[in-house]
Design an enzyme around this catalytic site. Structure first.
Site, PDB file in Angstrom:
ATOM      1  N   SER A  49      -0.835 -13.360  -4.861  1.00 28.11           N
ATOM      2  CA  SER A  49      -0.726 -12.322  -3.829  1.00 28.11           C
ATOM      3  C   SER A  49      -0.166 -12.949  -2.554  1.00 28.11           C
ATOM      4  CB  SER A  49      -2.117 -11.755  -3.534  1.00 28.11           C
ATOM      5  OG  SER A  49      -2.921 -12.769  -2.945  1.00 28.11           O
ATOM      6  N   ASP A  81       2.432 -10.738  -6.813  1.00 31.02           N
ATOM      7  CA  ASP A  81       1.603  -9.527  -6.808  1.00 31.02           C
ATOM      8  C   ASP A  81       1.716  -8.824  -5.440  1.00 31.02           C
ATOM      9  OD1 ASP A  81      -0.356  -7.747  -7.734  1.00 31.02           O
ATOM     10  OD2 ASP A  81      -2.013  -8.976  -6.979  1.00 31.02           O
ATOM     11  N   HIS A  82       1.807  -7.496  -5.445  1.00 32.27           N
ATOM     12  CA  HIS A  82       1.801  -6.691  -4.208  1.00 32.27           C
ATOM     13  C   HIS A  82       2.694  -7.230  -3.103  1.00 32.27           C
ATOM     14  CE1 HIS A  82      -1.207  -3.752  -5.292  1.00 32.27           C
ATOM     15  NE2 HIS A  82      -1.978  -4.724  -5.767  1.00 32.27           N
ATOM     16  N   GLU A 134       5.521   0.359  -7.459  1.00 33.45           N
ATOM     17  CA  GLU A 134       4.280   1.162  -7.422  1.00 33.45           C
ATOM     18  C   GLU A 134       4.543   2.521  -6.783  1.00 33.45           C
ATOM     19  OE1 GLU A 134       0.670  -0.790  -6.153  1.00 33.45           O
ATOM     20  OE2 GLU A 134       0.006   1.002  -5.070  1.00 33.45           O
ATOM     21  N   GLY A 181     -11.165  -4.487  -5.676  1.00 30.44           N
ATOM     22  CA  GLY A 181     -12.456  -4.998  -5.219  1.00 30.44           C
ATOM     23  C   GLY A 181     -13.606  -4.732  -6.178  1.00 30.44           C
ATOM     24  N   HIS A 210      -3.754  -1.444 -11.754  1.00 32.02           N
ATOM     25  CA  HIS A 210      -4.328  -2.341 -10.738  1.00 32.02           C
ATOM     26  C   HIS A 210      -5.813  -2.002 -10.592  1.00 32.02           C
ATOM     27  CE1 HIS A 210      -0.794  -4.275  -8.710  1.00 32.02           C
ATOM     28  NE2 HIS A 210      -0.206  -3.473  -9.590  1.00 32.02           N
ATOM     29  N   SER A 213     -10.671  -4.625 -12.720  1.00 28.66           N
ATOM     30  CA  SER A 213     -11.804  -5.510 -13.032  1.00 28.66           C
ATOM     31  C   SER A 213     -13.012  -4.706 -13.511  1.00 28.66           C
ATOM     32  CB  SER A 213     -12.193  -6.335 -11.793  1.00 28.66           C
ATOM     33  OG  SER A 213     -11.389  -7.492 -11.726  1.00 28.66           O
ATOM     34  N   ASN A 253      -4.324  -5.702 -14.125  1.00 26.25           N
ATOM     35  CA  ASN A 253      -4.503  -6.708 -13.065  1.00 26.25           C
ATOM     36  C   ASN A 253      -5.971  -7.011 -12.818  1.00 26.25           C
ATOM     37  OD1 ASN A 253      -1.767  -6.523 -12.741  1.00 26.25           O
ATOM     38  ND2 ASN A 253      -1.854  -6.270 -10.527  1.00 26.25           N
TER      39      ASN A 253
HETATM   40  P1  13P Z   1      -9.376  -6.039  -9.089  1.00 18.36           P
HETATM   41  O1  13P Z   1      -9.824  -6.093  -7.656  1.00 18.36           O
HETATM   42  O2  13P Z   1     -10.023  -4.896  -9.808  1.00 18.36           O
HETATM   43  O3  13P Z   1      -9.592  -7.312  -9.795  1.00 18.36           O
HETATM   44  O4  13P Z   1      -7.798  -5.730  -9.088  1.00 18.36           O
HETATM   45  C1  13P Z   1      -6.889  -6.764  -8.889  1.00 18.36           C
HETATM   46  C2  13P Z   1      -5.501  -6.280  -8.635  1.00 18.36           C
HETATM   47  O5  13P Z   1      -5.163  -5.142  -8.829  1.00 18.36           O
HETATM   48  C3  13P Z   1      -4.517  -7.289  -8.162  1.00 18.36           C
HETATM   49  O6  13P Z   1      -3.276  -6.721  -7.921  1.00 18.36           O
HETATM   50  O1  G3H Z   2      -4.571  -6.813  -4.935  1.00 15.61           O
HETATM   51  C1  G3H Z   2      -5.517  -7.476  -4.586  1.00 15.61           C
HETATM   52  C2  G3H Z   2      -5.789  -8.787  -5.194  1.00 15.61           C
HETATM   53  O2  G3H Z   2      -7.147  -8.863  -5.536  1.00 15.61           O
HETATM   54  C3  G3H Z   2      -5.374  -9.896  -4.272  1.00 15.61           C
HETATM   55  O3  G3H Z   2      -6.269 -10.025  -3.230  1.00 15.61           O
HETATM   56  O4  G3H Z   2      -4.787 -10.153  -1.247  1.00 15.61           O
HETATM   57  O5  G3H Z   2      -7.143 -11.013  -1.157  1.00 15.61           O
HETATM   58  O6  G3H Z   2      -5.401 -12.245  -2.464  1.00 15.61           O
HETATM   59  P1  G3H Z   2      -5.873 -10.900  -1.941  1.00 15.61           P
HETATM   60 ZN    ZN Z   3      -3.440  -4.698  -7.210  1.00 19.03          ZN
END
Ligand code: 13P
Ligand code: G3H
Ligand code: ZN
Length: 307
Positions: A49, A81-82, A134, A181, A210, A213, A253
């Protein structure tokens, strides 16, 4: 073996399974994820990220991830990522490190999202790099106060089909009720699977979930036992993850579950061995927990044995 996101996800799209994408922030997390992938013989996506890059540096993380990929015969994608800031996405593309980037224009208007995504797709595809985009707002389904707000913020299937046509992206992240989260749902986990199936039918593209978790009960229990404050933490259940994969999700993700496993491992090591000052004895058990959680997730998603 370093490969593109497109190659890994087109197989997953055809085979109706999903590949796990795991956020790495340091050496230990990367090694733990790779150990799981080796254990279950799964393709794997290592992603960084913007926050991870701020923390560790793009070059450090790339060196770790690319070495991990070079040391294995498993397909490994190295993904940004993002990428919300186009300048960072451009930097990632031009660095030559990444085989895939995400341009996250979801906070922009539809028109602006198309414009910026198209620009990144052109730049990335010229270099053989894949692009995830996205559409919609990744936010908990319980966060919407009205039906109209929900309709406005979750991904619209017709718009999604138009978006992938207009931008040429390789994969699309969809908003169907997950959030980032550890605190995703107050009650039962719930996702808009009907919407997901419509998006799949109309886009015929690899789709990304996304905020997927699961907040595994055993890991949460350990973290709580050793002083973590996570009582109300709740994730996407295994059953719901399976349903989402059947509905067309091909990339899932995961970051929070790795954080939980890491925290549980560190907390337990410190609580049970207060005399220990060797970082390897504190981080080692945390790595083992992450490996367990990741291997479990790969089996759940159907990517185990697909490498
Ligand atoms: P979680 O916070 O559910 O693990 O999602 C992670 C995520 O989407 C990272 O891009
Ligand atoms: O998209 C969110 C991921 O969990 C990455 O989190 O931006 O704190 O590294 P972060
Ligand atoms: Zn994400």
């Amino acid at each position: 073996m370093l490969v593109t996101l497109k190659s890994v996800l087109s197989k997953a799209h055809r085979g109706n399974y999903a590949v796990g994408a795991f956020n790495i922030n340091n050496l230990e997390i990367c090694q733990a994820v790779m150990a799981a992938a080796e254990r279950v013989r799964a393709p794997v996506i290592l992603q960084t990220s913007e926050g991870a890059i701020d923390y560790a540096g793009m070059d450090y993380l790339a060196a770790i991830a690319r070495l991990a990929a070079a040391k294995t015969r498993l397909p490994v994608v190295f993904h940004l990522d993002h990428g919300k800031n186009p300048a960072l996405v451009e930097r990632a593309i031009k660095s030559g490190y990444y085989t895939s980037v995400m341009i996250d224009g979801s906070a922009r208007s539809y028109k602006e999202n198309v414009r910026i995504t198209k620009k990144i797709v052109a730049m990335a595809h010229r270099r053989g790099i894949s692009v995830e985009a996205e559409l919609g707002a990744i936010a908990g389904i319980e966060d919407f106060v009205s039906v109209s707000e929900r309709e406005a913020r979750l991904t619209n299937p017709v718009e999604a089909a138009k978006f992938v046509r207009e931008t040429g992206c390789d994969a699309l992240a969809v908003a169907i009720g997950t959030s980032h989260g550890a605190f995703k749902f107050k009650g039962e986990p719930k996702l808009d699977i009907v919407r997901l199936k419509k998006i799949k039918k109309l886009t015929k593209k690899p789709l990304v979930l996304h905020g997927a978790s699961g907040v595994p009960a055993d890991i949460k229990r350990l973290a709580l036992k050793y002083g973590g404050r996570l009582k109300e933490a709740r994730g996407v259940s295994d059953a719901l993850n399976r349903t989402a994969v059947r509905g067309g999700i091909n990339k899932v993700n995961i970051d929070t579950d790795l954080r939980l496993a890491f925290t549980a491992g560190v907390r337990r090591a410190l609580a049970e061995h207060p005399e220990v000052i060797d970082p390897r004895k504190i981080l080692g058990p945390a790595k083992n927990f992450i490996t367990q959680v990741v291997a479990r997730k790969m089996r759940l998603l159907g990517s185990a044995g697909k490498a």
